[in-house]
Design a protein around this motif. Sequence first.
Motif, PDB file in Angstrom:
ATOM      1  N   LEU A 241       0.827  -1.208   0.000  1.00 54.75           N
ATOM      2  CA  LEU A 241       0.000   0.000   0.000  1.00 54.75           C
ATOM      3  C   LEU A 241       0.860   1.257   0.000  1.00 54.75           C
ATOM      4  CD1 LEU A 241      -2.781  -1.141   2.496  1.00 54.75           C
ATOM      5  CD2 LEU A 241      -3.123  -0.591   0.083  1.00 54.75           C
ATOM      6  N   ALA A 245       0.986   3.905  -3.080  1.00 50.22           N
ATOM      7  CA  ALA A 245       0.642   5.312  -2.838  1.00 50.22           C
ATOM      8  C   ALA A 245       1.789   6.224  -3.265  1.00 50.22           C
ATOM      9  CB  ALA A 245       0.308   5.516  -1.363  1.00 50.22           C
ATOM     10  N   CYS A 253      -8.213  -3.801  -5.191  1.00 46.05           N
ATOM     11  CA  CYS A 253      -8.263  -4.318  -3.822  1.00 46.05           C
ATOM     12  C   CYS A 253      -9.588  -5.023  -3.621  1.00 46.05           C
ATOM     13  CB  CYS A 253      -8.089  -3.170  -2.839  1.00 46.05           C
ATOM     14  SG  CYS A 253      -8.324  -3.644  -1.114  1.00 46.05           S
ATOM     15  N   HIS A 264     -12.114  -2.322  -5.189  1.00 41.56           N
ATOM     16  CA  HIS A 264     -11.646  -0.962  -5.496  1.00 41.56           C
ATOM     17  C   HIS A 264     -10.654  -1.051  -6.639  1.00 41.56           C
ATOM     18  CE1 HIS A 264      -9.780   2.982  -5.175  1.00 41.56           C
ATOM     19  NE2 HIS A 264      -8.605   2.372  -5.104  1.00 41.56           N
ATOM     20  N   VAL A 268      -4.378   4.579  -4.516  1.00 42.32           N
ATOM     21  CA  VAL A 268      -4.572   4.810  -3.076  1.00 42.32           C
ATOM     22  C   VAL A 268      -3.595   5.908  -2.682  1.00 42.32           C
ATOM     23  CG1 VAL A 268      -5.448   2.514  -2.519  1.00 42.32           C
ATOM     24  CG2 VAL A 268      -2.975   2.916  -2.521  1.00 42.32           C
ATOM     25  N   THR A 269      -4.013   6.766  -1.750  1.00 41.80           N
ATOM     26  CA  THR A 269      -3.202   7.959  -1.462  1.00 41.80           C
ATOM     27  C   THR A 269      -2.860   8.100   0.014  1.00 41.80           C
ATOM     28  OG1 THR A 269      -4.260   9.086  -3.323  1.00 41.80           O
ATOM     29  CG2 THR A 269      -3.097  10.456  -1.719  1.00 41.80           C
ATOM     30  N   ILE A 271      -2.446   6.708   3.393  1.00 43.96           N
ATOM     31  CA  ILE A 271      -2.251   5.461   4.132  1.00 43.96           C
ATOM     32  C   ILE A 271      -1.904   5.807   5.577  1.00 43.96           C
ATOM     33  CG2 ILE A 271      -1.088   3.230   4.168  1.00 43.96           C
ATOM     34  CD1 ILE A 271      -2.530   3.890   1.518  1.00 43.96           C
ATOM     35  N   VAL A 280      -6.660   2.881   4.584  1.00 46.02           N
ATOM     36  CA  VAL A 280      -6.667   3.780   3.438  1.00 46.02           C
ATOM     37  C   VAL A 280      -7.834   4.737   3.658  1.00 46.02           C
ATOM     38  CG1 VAL A 280      -6.900   4.010   0.941  1.00 46.02           C
ATOM     39  CG2 VAL A 280      -5.722   2.013   1.898  1.00 46.02           C
ATOM     40  N   ASP A 282      -9.131   7.607   1.677  1.00 44.42           N
ATOM     41  CA  ASP A 282      -9.239   8.447   0.492  1.00 44.42           C
ATOM     42  C   ASP A 282     -10.677   8.931   0.318  1.00 44.42           C
ATOM     43  OD1 ASP A 282      -6.561   8.118   0.039  1.00 44.42           O
ATOM     44  OD2 ASP A 282      -6.797   6.551  -1.482  1.00 44.42           O
TER      45      ASP A 282
END
Length: 359
Positions: A241, A245, A253, A264, A268-269, A271, A280, A282
């Motif tokens: 992850l 990111a 995911c 998903h 992902v940004t 974490i 996660v 977001d």
Amino acid sequence: MSETKKPPYTAEEIRDLRSEHLNLRERDFARTLGISEAEFIAAYVGENVRRIKTDFSIIFPGLQSVGEVMALTRNESAVHEKIGVFEKFINGKRASLMLGENIDLRMFGLVWAHGYAVEKTDGESIRRSLQFFDANGDAVFKVHTRPQTDLDAWNAVVDALAVEDQSPGLQMNSEKTDSEPRTSASPEVSSALKERWEGLTDPHQFHGMLKDLDLHRLSAFEAVGKQWAWQLDKNAAVSLLRIAAGDDLPIMCFVGNKGCIQIHSGPVTNIMEKGPWINVLDPSFHLHLRMDHIADVWAVRKPADIEHVTSVEAYDKDGNLIIQFFGVRKEGKAERQDWRELVEKLPQISAPSLLGAAE
């Protein structure tokens, strides 16, 4: 909490006990009481809860009309939340699909046994949800309203789903089934497995192959050889992850249970680790994963229409699948090279924790 009284409880007893333990989360309260989450929710039917059907032909076409919602699928170790709208529904006999930019589901209707429409007062607002459970009373799928949800359309869906029996309580008739048994593959089965695995042309054939060979997924990984599966460090999901990111690498995911799988697809940004959870957080995707529940992590290759696809899969101590990660891949295109490189540089374990060694 009462030390003498044990299940079954009446609905009134459950409500009374709950009023004394409002500090506990509902799932934790139900577990402490020795009842399922569905039994807890059912105790409030006739108050802030309505009993509803689990009929996909009403649920999902209806939800297509309500606008933005939050869809939630979980198991004991992971919670997967997606914010968006319900788009394309495909109803099938064994499996149904909900396809869309944000909400992407695979649903298995035979598992959905109980349904409830729930309203909870939260200050001056009301939180609304539809909650569905399996025959054991374990949560299969939930959908929650958002500020942008069309409440008139939502209420119309609830009215269409409501059943005649609105009496409180739920009598459970089903006993929990044990986890899928694990046995090591015999030399004959291992040989057949390798041949069948190499002959796959679509990853969706994998489950049928295991069923034919009567093999647990982990037993198959241990037997097939490192060309196709290799064991990773237990913290590999966190590393995955964070790398995804940092590199802005879109991933898929998957979190599921016996009745529903939620997916998903995208980057992902944000974490964040908190206690045993890796999260996660977001705007349209929330994931909550219990790292202390992970016992085994594997990287797995499966032949596909073009080359192969690579997954990272985490399992609990009983061999139950917690979560899967894939690289985002368009149909008819090869898997992304940067995803393959990410997986290949995750920390490995040199020798698998074979079944016999764990006993």
